[in-house]
Write a protein that holds these residues in place. Structure first.
Motif, mmCIF file in Angstrom:
data_model
loop_
_atom_site.group_PDB
_atom_site.id
_atom_site.type_symbol
_atom_site.label_atom_id
_atom_site.label_comp_id
_atom_site.label_asym_id
_atom_site.label_seq_id
_atom_site.Cartn_x
_atom_site.Cartn_y
_atom_site.Cartn_z
ATOM 1 N N ALA A 136 -5.128 6.293 -4.903
ATOM 2 C CA ALA A 136 -4.058 5.347 -5.221
ATOM 3 C C ALA A 136 -3.815 4.439 -4.027
ATOM 4 O O ALA A 136 -3.791 4.884 -2.876
ATOM 5 C CB ALA A 136 -2.782 6.108 -5.570
ATOM 6 N N GLY A 137 -3.651 3.161 -4.306
ATOM 7 C CA GLY A 137 -3.381 2.203 -3.230
ATOM 8 C C GLY A 137 -4.597 1.855 -2.404
ATOM 9 O O GLY A 137 -4.463 1.311 -1.296
ATOM 10 N N LEU A 138 -5.808 2.154 -2.919
ATOM 11 C CA LEU A 138 -7.020 1.862 -2.146
ATOM 12 C C LEU A 138 -7.184 0.361 -1.912
ATOM 13 O O LEU A 138 -7.518 -0.062 -0.796
ATOM 14 C CB LEU A 138 -8.254 2.417 -2.870
ATOM 15 C CG LEU A 138 -9.611 2.093 -2.225
ATOM 16 C CD1 LEU A 138 -9.685 2.661 -0.817
ATOM 17 C CD2 LEU A 138 -10.757 2.622 -3.083
ATOM 18 N N ALA B 246 -14.598 3.251 7.293
ATOM 19 C CA ALA B 246 -13.568 4.226 7.651
ATOM 20 C C ALA B 246 -12.489 4.314 6.582
ATOM 21 O O ALA B 246 -11.962 5.404 6.308
ATOM 22 C CB ALA B 246 -12.952 3.851 8.996
ATOM 23 N N CYS B 247 -12.153 3.196 5.971
ATOM 24 C CA CYS B 247 -11.107 3.154 4.943
ATOM 25 C C CYS B 247 -11.495 4.005 3.728
ATOM 26 O O CYS B 247 -10.687 4.786 3.214
ATOM 27 C CB CYS B 247 -10.860 1.707 4.521
ATOM 28 S SG CYS B 247 -9.496 1.494 3.358
ATOM 29 N N LEU B 248 -12.708 3.868 3.269
ATOM 30 C CA LEU B 248 -13.188 4.632 2.114
ATOM 31 C C LEU B 248 -13.229 6.129 2.414
ATOM 32 O O LEU B 248 -12.884 6.955 1.561
ATOM 33 C CB LEU B 248 -14.580 4.148 1.706
ATOM 34 C CG LEU B 248 -14.653 2.752 1.071
ATOM 35 C CD1 LEU B 248 -16.111 2.321 0.914
ATOM 36 C CD2 LEU B 248 -13.946 2.729 -0.277
ATOM 37 N N LEU B 249 -13.639 6.494 3.615
ATOM 38 C CA LEU B 249 -13.780 7.902 3.968
ATOM 39 C C LEU B 249 -12.434 8.617 4.116
ATOM 40 O O LEU B 249 -12.333 9.817 3.848
ATOM 41 C CB LEU B 249 -14.575 8.037 5.278
ATOM 42 C CG LEU B 249 -16.057 7.632 5.222
ATOM 43 C CD1 LEU B 249 -16.679 7.720 6.612
ATOM 44 C CD2 LEU B 249 -16.829 8.513 4.250
ATOM 45 N N THR B 250 -11.405 7.900 4.531
ATOM 46 C CA THR B 250 -10.122 8.539 4.849
ATOM 47 C C THR B 250 -9.024 8.276 3.813
ATOM 48 O O THR B 250 -7.888 8.697 4.018
ATOM 49 C CB THR B 250 -9.622 8.057 6.220
ATOM 50 O OG1 THR B 250 -9.452 6.622 6.190
ATOM 51 C CG2 THR B 250 -10.604 8.412 7.321
ATOM 52 N N GLN B 251 -9.344 7.621 2.702
ATOM 53 C CA GLN B 251 -8.330 7.280 1.712
ATOM 54 C C GLN B 251 -7.589 8.501 1.153
ATOM 55 O O GLN B 251 -6.353 8.489 1.081
ATOM 56 C CB GLN B 251 -8.952 6.467 0.569
ATOM 57 C CG GLN B 251 -8.002 6.117 -0.568
ATOM 58 C CD GLN B 251 -6.852 5.233 -0.137
ATOM 59 O OE1 GLN B 251 -6.911 4.604 0.917
ATOM 60 N NE2 GLN B 251 -5.806 5.185 -0.946
ATOM 61 N N PRO B 252 -8.264 9.581 0.724
ATOM 62 C CA PRO B 252 -7.516 10.734 0.199
ATOM 63 C C PRO B 252 -6.521 11.310 1.199
ATOM 64 O O PRO B 252 -5.401 11.682 0.831
ATOM 65 C CB PRO B 252 -8.632 11.749 -0.129
ATOM 66 C CG PRO B 252 -9.843 10.918 -0.371
ATOM 67 C CD PRO B 252 -9.722 9.782 0.610
ATOM 68 N N ARG C 91 0.828 -1.204 0.000
ATOM 69 C CA ARG C 91 0.000 0.000 0.000
ATOM 70 C C ARG C 91 0.860 1.250 0.000
ATOM 71 O O ARG C 91 0.607 2.215 -0.741
ATOM 72 C CB ARG C 91 -0.912 -0.036 1.235
ATOM 73 C CG ARG C 91 -1.932 1.092 1.316
ATOM 74 C CD ARG C 91 -1.488 2.251 2.192
ATOM 75 N NE ARG C 91 -1.047 1.850 3.503
ATOM 76 C CZ ARG C 91 -0.599 2.698 4.414
ATOM 77 N NH1 ARG C 91 -0.531 3.994 4.152
ATOM 78 N NH2 ARG C 91 -0.176 2.272 5.590
ATOM 79 N N THR C 92 1.930 1.258 0.810
ATOM 80 C CA THR C 92 2.824 2.417 0.884
ATOM 81 C C THR C 92 3.525 2.660 -0.446
ATOM 82 O O THR C 92 3.613 3.805 -0.921
ATOM 83 C CB THR C 92 3.869 2.197 2.001
ATOM 84 O OG1 THR C 92 3.199 2.016 3.253
ATOM 85 C CG2 THR C 92 4.812 3.384 2.105
ATOM 86 N N LEU C 93 4.026 1.600 -1.059
ATOM 87 C CA LEU C 93 4.723 1.728 -2.350
ATOM 88 C C LEU C 93 3.791 2.242 -3.441
ATOM 89 O O LEU C 93 4.214 2.980 -4.338
ATOM 90 C CB LEU C 93 5.327 0.379 -2.760
ATOM 91 C CG LEU C 93 6.472 -0.147 -1.881
ATOM 92 C CD1 LEU C 93 6.877 -1.548 -2.318
ATOM 93 C CD2 LEU C 93 7.669 0.801 -1.940
ATOM 94 N N ALA C 94 2.520 1.880 -3.384
ATOM 95 C CA ALA C 94 1.558 2.319 -4.395
ATOM 96 C C ALA C 94 1.228 3.805 -4.270
ATOM 97 O O ALA C 94 0.761 4.415 -5.236
ATOM 98 C CB ALA C 94 0.278 1.495 -4.295
ATOM 99 N N GLN C 95 1.498 4.409 -3.110
ATOM 100 C CA GLN C 95 1.120 5.801 -2.878
ATOM 101 C C GLN C 95 2.284 6.786 -2.993
ATOM 102 O O GLN C 95 2.081 7.989 -2.903
ATOM 103 C CB GLN C 95 0.491 5.936 -1.479
ATOM 104 C CG GLN C 95 -0.846 5.236 -1.342
ATOM 105 C CD GLN C 95 -1.412 5.336 0.063
ATOM 106 O OE1 GLN C 95 -0.713 5.711 0.997
ATOM 107 N NE2 GLN C 95 -2.687 5.020 0.212
#
Length: 381
Positions: free
Chosen positions: A345-347, A299-305, A118-122
Motif C-alpha cells: 500500500a502506498g507504493l 531500494a524502494c521496491l525491496l523495503t516497501q513491506p 504516502r503516509t495517509l495511504a498506509q
C-alpha cells in the motif's frame, strides 16, 4: 655495475673520436675552403674511401655498448602531467557534514507533500483521510521536521565518507593480501552510515508522521505531548521496523550509488589521465541525479513491506481499532485481515517520494561539495 658502464661509455667515446679524427685529418690539412667545397659537392672519392674503411670487432662492440648505455641513460618514459594522488581542494569533515545535511533538508522539504500522501495511504482503517484533514495537512510541520533531516543527512554522508576513506587506505596498504572490492567497501561504509543515523531519523519519523496524520496539531505540542505521555521511549516508537527499513534502504542506495559512481569516474579518467589532463574527481549533477534515481528505485521496491509495518506501528493512535501488541502482531494482523497486497500500500506515492528525494539529495550534495572544493582550491593558490 655502474662503474663498468662509465668505463664502457668512456671507451666508446674515445673510439668514436679516434675514428672521426682519422677520417677528417686529410680534409683539415687541405684547408677550410677545400673542406667546405668537398663537403658541399659531396666528394665522391672521400665517400668511396669512407665506404672501404673497416672497423675492428673490438671497436664495433665498444661503440655499440656505449651507444646503448647513452641512449638508455638519457631516455625517460613519458608521463602524464597530472599523476599526483593528492586530493586538491580536499573537503574537511565539517564541509562534508554541511553538504550532506543541507542536501537532505532541502530535498525533504521540496517533497514533503508527496511523503504525506504516502503516509495517509498506509494508515489503518478508521484513520482520517486527506478529505477529513484538509489540504493543509500536506505541509503541516514541513519546515520544522525538515530541520531534523539536516542531522540525519549529515550523519549519513559523513559516516559513509569517513568509513569508505579509511577502508580504501587500508586496502591499498595491505600488500600481498586479497584486497576488498569496490562493492564490499561501499557496503561496509553504507551499513555504518545507516546505523549511525538511526538515533536522529527515528524521532524525526515519529513526529513527522503523527503531524501528517493529524495526531499532533503542531510540532511543539506534539513533542510536549510525546514526552509527557510516553517519555523518551515514545520518540523511538517503531524503532525496530524503522531500522529494518532504513538500514537496507540506505545500504542498497549508498552501495549502488558509490559503485556506479566509481565505475563512471574510472571510465572517464582513462582518457583524461593518458592525455595529460587533470583527473575528474566528481560526476556532474545530472549524472548524480540519474544514479540516485536508479539506486533509490531498487531500494524502494525491496523495503516497501517493512515501510508499511513501520508506518502502522507509528500511527496507531490515528485509528479507532485496537492497537498492535508487537511487530509480529502487526504482520499477522495485516496478513489475516487485509492480505499480502496491503504490504505494498502506498507504493506509488512512496516511489515518487523516495526516488526523487535521493536523486535530489545526491545531486545537491555533489553541487555543494563542488562549491566547497573550488573555495578550498582558491585558498590553496
Amino acid at each position: 655495475m655502474r662503474g663498468f658502464s662509465i668505463i664502457f661509455t668512456f671507451l666508446a667515446t674515445l673510439t668514436l673520436a679516434s675514428c672521426a679524427a682519422s677520417e677528417l685529418a686529410p680534409i683539415v690539412k687541405r684547408g677550410r675552403r677545400k673542406f667546405r667545397r668537398d663537403f658541399l659537392q659531396g666528394n665522391q672519392q672521400s665517400s668511396i674511401e669512407q665506404e672501404k674503411r673497416t672497423y675492428s670487432p673490438v671497436e664495433l662492440l665498444v661503440a655499440a655498448g656505449g651507444l646503448k648505455f647513452v641512449l638508455s641513460a638519457t631516455s625517460r618514459p613519458s608521463r602524464p602531467r597530472h599523476t599526483s594522488s593528492i586530493d586538491v581542494g580536499a573537503l574537511s569533515p565539517l564541509q562534508i557534514l554541511a553538504a550532506g545535511g543541507l542536501s537532505r533538508m532541502v530535498a525533504q522539504m521540496i517533497l514533503y507533500p508527496v511523503d504525506t500522501l504516502r503516509t495517509l495511504a498506509q494508515t489503518r482503517a478508521g484513520a482520517k483521510t486527506l478529505a477529513d484533514l484538509g489540504t493543509g495537512t500536506l505541509i503541516r510541520g514541513c519546515f520544522v521536521t525538515s530541520l531534523f533531516a539536516l542531522p540525519t543527512g549529515a550523519t549519513q554522508f559523513l559516516t559513509n565518507q569517513q568509513v569508505k576513506t579509511y577502508l580504501e587506505k587500508k586496502n591499498k596498504s595491505q600488500i600481498g593480501v586479497a584486497q576488498s572490492s569496490t562493492i564490499a567497501i561501499n557496503l561496509k561504509a553504507s551499513i555504518a552510515a545507516a546505523f549511525a543515523s538511526l538515533a536522529v531519523s527515528v524521532p524525526q519519523e515519529v513526529i513527522k508522521q503523527r503531524l501528517q496524520t493529524g495526531i499532533f496539531e503542531s510540532f511543539r505540542k506534539g513533542v510536549l505531548s510525546l514526552w509527557r505521555e510516553e517519555g523518551i521511549r515514545g520518540f523511538y516508537t517503531g524503532a525496530i521496523p524503522t531500522a529494518a527499513r532504513n538500514v537496507p534502504f540506505v545500504v542498497v542506495t549508498f552501495t549502488m550509488f558509490g559503485s556506479l559512481e566509481k565505475f563512471l569516474l574510472d571510465k572517464k579518467n582513462q582518457n583524461s589521465v593518458e592525455s595529460g589532463l587533470p583527473p575528474i574527481r566528481s560526476l556532474s549533477s545530472w549524472e548524480s541525479l540519474t544514479i540516485g534515481v536508479s539506486a533509490a528505485s531498487v531500494a524502494c521496491l525491496l523495503t516497501q513491506p517493512v515501510d508499511v509495518i513501520k508506518t502502522r506501528m507509528m500511527t496507531q493512535a490515528a485509528s479507532n481499532l485496537p492497537p498492535y501488541n508487537s511487530v509480529l502482531d502487526c504482520v499477522s494482523s495485516i496478513l489475516r485481515n487485509e492480505g499480502v497486497s496491503k504490504f505494498y500500500a502506498g507504493l506509488k506515492p512512496r516511489y515518487f517520494y523516495m526516488a526523487p528525494l535521493w536523486a535530489l539529495q545526491f545531486g545537491l550534495n555533489n553541487k555543494i561539495r563542488e562549491h566547497f572544493r573550488s573555495q578550498n582550491i582558491k585558498k590553496e593558490l
